[in-house]
Write a protein that holds these residues in place. Sequence first.
Motif, mmCIF file in Angstrom:
data_model
loop_
_atom_site.group_PDB
_atom_site.id
_atom_site.type_symbol
_atom_site.label_atom_id
_atom_site.label_comp_id
_atom_site.label_asym_id
_atom_site.label_seq_id
_atom_site.Cartn_x
_atom_site.Cartn_y
_atom_site.Cartn_z
ATOM 1 N N ALA A 176 31.280 141.261 -2.112
ATOM 2 C CA ALA A 176 31.451 142.473 -1.301
ATOM 3 C C ALA A 176 32.224 142.116 -0.045
ATOM 4 C CB ALA A 176 30.098 143.073 -0.937
ATOM 5 N N SER A 177 33.271 142.885 0.210
ATOM 6 C CA SER A 177 34.070 142.654 1.411
ATOM 7 C C SER A 177 34.344 143.973 2.114
ATOM 8 C CB SER A 177 35.420 142.020 1.051
ATOM 9 O OG SER A 177 36.220 141.842 2.214
ATOM 10 N N PRO A 178 34.382 143.918 3.443
ATOM 11 C CA PRO A 178 34.919 145.072 4.143
ATOM 12 C C PRO A 178 36.435 145.069 3.965
ATOM 13 C CG PRO A 178 34.457 143.313 5.704
ATOM 14 C CD PRO A 178 33.970 142.847 4.363
ATOM 15 N N GLY A 179 37.040 146.231 4.047
ATOM 16 C CA GLY A 179 38.489 146.325 4.042
ATOM 17 C C GLY A 179 38.989 146.239 5.470
ATOM 18 N N TYR A 180 39.488 145.088 5.846
ATOM 19 C CA TYR A 180 40.021 144.890 7.193
ATOM 20 C C TYR A 180 41.546 144.898 7.127
ATOM 21 C CZ TYR A 180 35.474 143.353 9.097
ATOM 22 O OH TYR A 180 34.172 143.280 9.525
ATOM 23 N N HIS A 181 42.150 145.881 7.742
ATOM 24 C CA HIS A 181 43.610 145.985 7.785
ATOM 25 C C HIS A 181 44.204 145.955 6.382
ATOM 26 C CE1 HIS A 181 43.062 145.551 12.046
ATOM 27 N NE2 HIS A 181 42.417 144.427 11.840
ATOM 28 N N GLY A 182 43.509 146.580 5.455
ATOM 29 C CA GLY A 182 44.012 146.718 4.099
ATOM 30 C C GLY A 182 43.738 145.552 3.178
ATOM 31 N N SER A 183 42.885 144.611 3.591
ATOM 32 C CA SER A 183 42.633 143.461 2.735
ATOM 33 C C SER A 183 41.228 142.896 2.966
ATOM 34 C CB SER A 183 43.685 142.372 2.998
ATOM 35 O OG SER A 183 43.638 141.404 1.981
ATOM 36 N N VAL A 184 40.969 141.796 2.296
ATOM 37 C CA VAL A 184 39.677 141.117 2.323
ATOM 38 C C VAL A 184 39.452 140.501 3.705
ATOM 39 C CG1 VAL A 184 38.388 139.209 1.257
ATOM 40 C CG2 VAL A 184 39.904 140.614 -0.136
ATOM 41 N N SER A 185 38.205 140.508 4.157
ATOM 42 C CA SER A 185 37.893 139.909 5.457
ATOM 43 C C SER A 185 38.048 138.393 5.401
ATOM 44 C CB SER A 185 36.472 140.267 5.894
ATOM 45 O OG SER A 185 35.526 139.535 5.138
ATOM 46 N N GLY A 186 38.274 137.806 6.551
ATOM 47 C CA GLY A 186 38.450 136.360 6.647
ATOM 48 C C GLY A 186 37.228 135.574 6.209
ATOM 49 N N ILE A 187 36.030 136.045 6.580
ATOM 50 C CA ILE A 187 34.841 135.251 6.222
ATOM 51 C C ILE A 187 34.571 135.296 4.723
ATOM 52 C CG2 ILE A 187 33.811 135.350 8.523
ATOM 53 C CD1 ILE A 187 31.741 137.342 7.421
ATOM 54 N N VAL A 188 34.865 136.404 4.064
ATOM 55 C CA VAL A 188 34.685 136.471 2.610
ATOM 56 C C VAL A 188 35.728 135.590 1.922
ATOM 57 C CG1 VAL A 188 34.786 137.982 0.584
ATOM 58 C CG2 VAL A 188 33.534 138.712 2.629
ATOM 59 N N LYS A 189 36.973 135.681 2.367
ATOM 60 C CA LYS A 189 38.031 134.839 1.759
ATOM 61 C C LYS A 189 37.724 133.370 1.966
ATOM 62 C CE LYS A 189 42.026 133.899 -0.167
ATOM 63 N NZ LYS A 189 42.020 132.436 -0.213
ATOM 64 N N ASN A 190 37.268 132.991 3.148
ATOM 65 C CA ASN A 190 36.916 131.602 3.417
ATOM 66 C C ASN A 190 35.804 131.125 2.472
ATOM 67 O OD1 ASN A 190 37.078 129.122 5.018
ATOM 68 N ND2 ASN A 190 35.102 129.736 5.862
ATOM 69 N N ALA A 191 34.796 131.970 2.267
ATOM 70 C CA ALA A 191 33.715 131.601 1.340
ATOM 71 C C ALA A 191 34.262 131.378 -0.066
ATOM 72 C CB ALA A 191 32.643 132.679 1.337
ATOM 73 N N LEU A 192 35.163 132.247 -0.498
ATOM 74 C CA LEU A 192 35.747 132.088 -1.830
ATOM 75 C C LEU A 192 36.616 130.832 -1.907
ATOM 76 C CD1 LEU A 192 36.591 135.812 -2.589
ATOM 77 C CD2 LEU A 192 34.654 134.467 -3.436
ATOM 78 N N ASP A 193 37.235 130.454 -0.796
ATOM 79 C CA ASP A 193 38.024 129.218 -0.777
ATOM 80 C C ASP A 193 37.154 128.002 -1.060
ATOM 81 O OD1 ASP A 193 40.319 130.651 -0.231
ATOM 82 O OD2 ASP A 193 40.330 130.178 1.920
ATOM 83 N N TYR A 194 35.881 128.049 -0.699
ATOM 84 C CA TYR A 194 34.968 126.934 -0.975
ATOM 85 C C TYR A 194 34.817 126.675 -2.474
ATOM 86 C CZ TYR A 194 33.282 125.800 3.693
ATOM 87 O OH TYR A 194 33.191 125.343 4.981
ATOM 88 N N LEU A 195 35.126 127.659 -3.303
ATOM 89 C CA LEU A 195 35.008 127.462 -4.749
ATOM 90 C C LEU A 195 36.035 126.473 -5.278
ATOM 91 C CD1 LEU A 195 34.143 131.076 -5.920
ATOM 92 C CD2 LEU A 195 32.630 129.202 -5.194
ATOM 93 N N GLU A 196 36.979 126.076 -4.439
ATOM 94 C CA GLU A 196 37.918 125.012 -4.826
ATOM 95 C C GLU A 196 37.154 123.722 -5.125
ATOM 96 O OE1 GLU A 196 41.380 123.305 -5.990
ATOM 97 O OE2 GLU A 196 41.007 125.428 -5.569
ATOM 98 N N GLU A 197 35.965 123.584 -4.555
ATOM 99 C CA GLU A 197 35.129 122.407 -4.826
ATOM 100 C C GLU A 197 34.739 122.308 -6.304
ATOM 101 O OE1 GLU A 197 34.291 119.896 -2.529
ATOM 102 O OE2 GLU A 197 35.889 120.990 -1.483
ATOM 103 N N THR A 198 34.865 123.387 -7.046
ATOM 104 C CA THR A 198 34.502 123.384 -8.478
ATOM 105 C C THR A 198 35.705 123.134 -9.378
ATOM 106 O OG1 THR A 198 34.870 125.763 -8.817
ATOM 107 C CG2 THR A 198 32.693 125.088 -7.986
#
Length: 192
Positions: free
Chosen positions: A78-100
């Motif tokens: 779940a993400s808020p729509g900030y300026h037409g896109s995904v929020s920074g904290i949600v995107k950052n969390a998803l970036d952590y999946l690079e560990e997999t």
Amino acid sequence: MRQLNIVGIGGTAKPSSSTEAALRLALDAAGAAGARTRLFGGGELALLPHYLTPAAADDAIGRALVDAVRGADAVLIASPGYHGSVSGIVKNALDYLEETARDARPYLDGLPVGLIVTAYGWQATGSTLATLRAIVHALRGWPTPLGVTVNSSQCRFADDGCSDPAIAAQLALVGQQLVDFAKLRRSAATDA
């Protein structure tokens, strides 16, 4: 049979955000359908260091998030729509999946993924949902047929639920779809 695990990721840094409330309602529906749920809400996500900084590799929340996704049968984002896109904290969390990336099941490979977007107005909901779907595809996940968009200027959340019965029903449905698709995926794997 092992209980299904569904991981929820999302919210905002603001306590009691509509994004996190919507995510909780969908996770509650998945829980009512028999799944075990784990929420990584906005408060936790706001504490994550930027991915790939030296502190990120040793961050307890980041490790817990990655480990939870590794053991997940489905994920709800779940993400808020900030300026037409995904929020920074949600995107950052998803970036952590690079560990997999080097895991036997990398990223969200083959997992059903439910998506929720909230915004104060309709304009950002569609573009943010499309962005989340693109991210999930890039991570090899399977977005559920229903992606829920919520105009938070017209819908309110409180402890007892959602002010809009149609939105509440959609949030319950996306939680149910995750359970249904995770069961189908598990059944297909045991039949193979």
